[in-house]
Scaffold this motif. Structure first.
Motif, PDB file in Angstrom:
ATOM      1  N   GLU A  11     -59.043  22.032  21.371  1.00 22.03           N
ATOM      2  CA  GLU A  11     -58.820  21.609  19.974  1.00 22.03           C
ATOM      3  C   GLU A  11     -58.069  22.703  19.210  1.00 22.03           C
ATOM      4  N   ASP A  12     -58.455  23.955  19.451  1.00 25.16           N
ATOM      5  CA  ASP A  12     -57.781  25.064  18.768  1.00 25.16           C
ATOM      6  C   ASP A  12     -56.299  25.102  19.142  1.00 25.16           C
ATOM      7  N   ILE A  13     -56.033  24.890  20.426  1.00 23.80           N
ATOM      8  CA  ILE A  13     -54.629  24.893  20.867  1.00 23.80           C
ATOM      9  C   ILE A  13     -53.882  23.749  20.171  1.00 23.80           C
ATOM     10  N   LYS A  34     -54.086  28.008  33.829  1.00 23.83           N
ATOM     11  CA  LYS A  34     -54.913  28.731  32.867  1.00 23.83           C
ATOM     12  C   LYS A  34     -54.722  28.077  31.505  1.00 23.83           C
ATOM     13  N   LEU A  35     -55.715  28.213  30.638  1.00 23.41           N
ATOM     14  CA  LEU A  35     -55.567  27.673  29.275  1.00 23.41           C
ATOM     15  C   LEU A  35     -54.364  28.293  28.593  1.00 23.41           C
ATOM     16  N   SER A  36     -54.179  29.615  28.828  1.00 25.81           N
ATOM     17  CA  SER A  36     -53.061  30.296  28.177  1.00 25.81           C
ATOM     18  C   SER A  36     -51.727  29.728  28.670  1.00 25.81           C
ATOM     19  N   SER A  37     -51.654  29.333  29.953  1.00 29.98           N
ATOM     20  CA  SER A  37     -50.395  28.754  30.457  1.00 29.98           C
ATOM     21  C   SER A  37     -50.129  27.420  29.780  1.00 29.98           C
ATOM     22  N   ILE A  38     -51.191  26.660  29.560  1.00 28.18           N
ATOM     23  CA  ILE A  38     -50.999  25.358  28.906  1.00 28.18           C
ATOM     24  C   ILE A  38     -50.396  25.594  27.524  1.00 28.18           C
ATOM     25  N   ASN A  50     -60.870  16.125  17.076  1.00 25.64           N
ATOM     26  CA  ASN A  50     -60.199  15.884  15.818  1.00 25.64           C
ATOM     27  C   ASN A  50     -58.712  15.685  16.064  1.00 25.64           C
ATOM     28  N   ARG A  51     -58.106  16.678  16.732  1.00 28.69           N
ATOM     29  CA  ARG A  51     -56.663  16.601  16.983  1.00 28.69           C
ATOM     30  C   ARG A  51     -56.363  15.940  18.343  1.00 28.69           C
ATOM     31  N   LEU A  69     -68.009  25.966  28.930  1.00 26.64           N
ATOM     32  CA  LEU A  69     -68.748  25.082  28.036  1.00 26.64           C
ATOM     33  C   LEU A  69     -68.024  24.879  26.708  1.00 26.64           C
ATOM     34  N   HIS A  70     -67.076  25.763  26.402  1.00 31.76           N
ATOM     35  CA  HIS A  70     -66.367  25.654  25.118  1.00 31.76           C
ATOM     36  C   HIS A  70     -64.957  25.107  25.286  1.00 31.76           C
ATOM     37  N   LEU A  71     -64.733  24.506  26.446  1.00 34.35           N
ATOM     38  CA  LEU A  71     -63.365  24.073  26.750  1.00 34.35           C
ATOM     39  C   LEU A  71     -62.808  23.097  25.702  1.00 34.35           C
ATOM     40  N   PHE A  72     -63.604  22.114  25.342  1.00 29.96           N
ATOM     41  CA  PHE A  72     -63.124  21.121  24.379  1.00 29.96           C
ATOM     42  C   PHE A  72     -62.709  21.789  23.067  1.00 29.96           C
ATOM     43  N   GLU A  73     -63.562  22.689  22.590  1.00 32.08           N
ATOM     44  CA  GLU A  73     -63.264  23.383  21.321  1.00 32.08           C
ATOM     45  C   GLU A  73     -61.996  24.213  21.471  1.00 32.08           C
TER      46      GLU A  73
END
Ligand code: B12
Length: 298
Positions: A250-252, A213-217, A278-279, A243-247
């Motif tokens: 980036e936030d993480i 999961k994104l949260s686990s990452i 960006n990051r 569809l917003h995975l990249f963004e």
């Protein structure tokens, strides 16, 4: 009438035609000297139709599963007709395929061990495992192998790679690299391959299993504080699911500044998105990851 030579395109137009982001187009120019656009008086790069053709050819080679290095080699040596002629498979790979076709796990394991001992880890990965995996993909895609043969064989290979990672001795205090498939990405063998490459360069590694999961990452990044994280997408599935995975990635990365984020794998390059990270750094190979901090040991 304008000739092809006179007709010049801006990076945005080239991006639309090739599906590559402007950032990647400039990177391929600067890093690989693939194209050499002229500059307008205002500094904008001006591309020819030939440049677009060059980018598309290299793009296609990458889509067909070649690493950037191989794609450039094939492109420059004019050995890239469509479809690409395949290198003949080695005896080892052929023998492994025979065992895989009949679900002979013990046989696979023995042959993998023998190839590892014969070649050493680096060559074992590049000359045995990678061609073997690609051939398995082709066999499945052409219907010569069914899903059960693909699954059993790749599982045995995955387990073998994990075992090498677990038994790898590294000096205490080695820097940490975390490897994660993206959410909805279940192809984890490429991740084990790149983590082993990192270990050969003195990195301690941890792999989050397939499709975390994104949260686990993010938890893993916060708790382990790795110096680098590798995000892997073999297919475009993660981006199709979200569809917003990249963004969101980036936030993480923004929230965890002390970790350097890298993303790679065919899914990233095949997914024709217009996104300027960006990051997060887009990495074509582990050379990009090592180069970033010039931490190669050799
Ligand atoms: C093994 C395998 C599986 C296994 C996965 C086992 C596992 N635990 O990993 C199983 C059987 C489960 C599987 C399932 C599926 N698979 Co599959 N699979 C493969 C296969 C044969 C090998 C993948 C592999 O290990 N490649 C090995 C390495 C060498 O490949 P690589 O992509 O070049 O990886 C390098 C780089 O990309 C890079 N890299 C990767 N990530 C990153 C990250 C960073 C930061 C950096 C620097 C570099 C980097 O480094 C890697 C090592 O050099 C491929 C064929 C192929 N050509 O790859 C198909 C393939 C990937 N699968 C495919 C498909 C379609 C599927 C399925 C949808 C259907 C199926 N085959 O059953 C399902 C989907 C599962 C899901 N829900 O996601 C397609 C994908 C097509 C596409 N473009 O999307 C492929 C290409 C097969 C084909 N020829 O069509 N698969």
């Amino acid at each position: 009438m304008k000739t092809n030579q006179e007709h010049r395109l801006l990076v945005k137009e080239v991006s639309e035609l090739t599906g590559l982001s402007p950032q990647v187009i400039r990177k391929w120019e600067q890093r690989y000297g693939l194209i050499c656009p002229k500059r307008h008086r205002n500094g904008y790069r001006l591309y020819t139709c030939e440049d677009v053709g060059t980018l598309m050819k290299v793009c296609r080679l990458r889509d067909q599963g070649h690493s950037m290095k191989e794609a450039l080699h094939l492109f420059h040596s004019h050995q890239a007709p469509n479809p690409i002629p395949k290198m003949p498979l080695s005896e080892d790979v052929l023998a492994l395929l025979e065992k895989g076709a009949i679900y002979d796990e013990a046989g696979l394991l023995l042959l993998l061990k023998q190839a590892l001992h014969r070649y050493g880890l680096e060559k074992f990965l590049s000359a045995t495992v990678q061609p073997l995996m690609r051939e398995i993909g082709d066999l499945w895609a052409s219907g010569k192998w069914d899903e059960s043969q693909e699954t059993i064989t790749s599982l045995a290979i995955r387990d073998f790679l994990v075992q090498i990672r677990r038994n790898f001795d590294l000096a205490e205090g080695s820097p940490l690299m975390l490897g994660c498939c993206l959410p909805h990405e279940t192809h984890e063998i490429p991740l084990h391959i790149i983590l082993l490459q990192a270990m050969m360069h003195g990195w301690q590694t941890i792999a989050a299993g397939p499709s975390p999961k994104l949260s686990s990452i993010e938890y893993l990044v916060q708790r382990l504080q790795p110096q680098k994280i590798l995000l892997s997408a073999t297919t475009a599935t993660p981006f199709q699911h979200n569809l917003h995975l990249f963004e969101q990635l980036e936030d993480i990365a923004e929230r965890n500044e002390s970790t350097a984020f890298f993303i790679g794998g065919s899914g990233v390059f095949n997914h024709k998105i217009y996104f300027k990270p960006n990051r997060i750094q887009i990495a074509y190979s582990m050379a990009d990851v090592f180069e970033e901090s010039r931490d190669e040991i050799d």
